[in-house]
Design a protein around this motif. Sequence first.
Motif, PDB file in Angstrom:
ATOM      1  N   LYS A  85       2.117   1.686  -2.701  1.00 43.42           N
ATOM      2  CA  LYS A  85       1.572   2.533  -1.625  1.00 43.42           C
ATOM      3  C   LYS A  85       1.195   3.900  -2.170  1.00 43.42           C
ATOM      4  CE  LYS A  85       4.055   4.864   1.363  1.00 43.42           C
ATOM      5  NZ  LYS A  85       4.890   5.365   2.422  1.00 43.42           N
ATOM      6  N   LEU A  99       0.388   0.125   6.818  1.00 38.39           N
ATOM      7  CA  LEU A  99       0.301  -1.095   6.026  1.00 38.39           C
ATOM      8  C   LEU A  99       1.389  -2.063   6.468  1.00 38.39           C
ATOM      9  CD1 LEU A  99      -0.115   0.612   2.529  1.00 38.39           C
ATOM     10  CD2 LEU A  99      -1.922  -0.468   3.879  1.00 38.39           C
ATOM     11  N   PHE A 142      -4.195  -1.950  -2.127  1.00 38.62           N
ATOM     12  CA  PHE A 142      -2.732  -1.955  -2.098  1.00 38.62           C
ATOM     13  C   PHE A 142      -2.183  -3.286  -2.614  1.00 38.62           C
ATOM     14  CE2 PHE A 142       1.060  -3.354   0.147  1.00 38.62           C
ATOM     15  CZ  PHE A 142       1.982  -2.406  -0.268  1.00 38.62           C
ATOM     16  N   LEU A 159       4.491   2.061   5.872  1.00 42.64           N
ATOM     17  CA  LEU A 159       4.555   0.712   5.314  1.00 42.64           C
ATOM     18  C   LEU A 159       5.721  -0.049   5.922  1.00 42.64           C
ATOM     19  CD1 LEU A 159       3.913  -1.441   3.072  1.00 42.64           C
ATOM     20  CD2 LEU A 159       5.436  -0.127   1.573  1.00 42.64           C
ATOM     21  N   SER A 173      -4.999   4.708  -1.346  1.00 37.48           N
ATOM     22  CA  SER A 173      -3.962   5.554  -0.751  1.00 37.48           C
ATOM     23  C   SER A 173      -4.168   7.004  -1.166  1.00 37.48           C
ATOM     24  CB  SER A 173      -2.563   5.120  -1.202  1.00 37.48           C
ATOM     25  OG  SER A 173      -2.179   3.897  -0.633  1.00 37.48           O
TER      26      SER A 173
END
Length: 141
Positions: free
Chosen positions: A120, A98, A58, A136, A126
Amino acid sequence: MKKFGSAIWNGTIKGGSGIVSTESGVLDKAQYGFKQRFEGEPGTNPEELAGAAHAACFSMALSLQLEQAGMEAEEISTKATVAMDQVEGGFEIKSVHLDLTAKIPGADEAKFKEAAENAKAGCPISKLYKGADITLDAKLA
């Protein structure tokens, strides 16, 4: 491109133990077992490794998204918390969260948030978690 990790397991689920290694040698026969995975004993476990992989992937994807939006981060700090739940017939990773903090001089917050959402969605790890709820929290330092 192909990369590999490997594991060896000996014994029963609760009484046995294993070692995990990576192609790069960063992990070389790191021990893991039931107590590390399910009882909080120090040591590594598959979910921790999956979280580290997701955080790294990420962060790199975000770096690309930021560059495409005309920004450059001094630092991208990501923590990926992998939640494994007991379900009928075993266990399942149902969610990953996240937590992102980025230090980006002169950042436009709206563009930063958009870049984080794009990272993301686009990061290969992901995509590997299809079916899991990936959330997130993104903030600028």
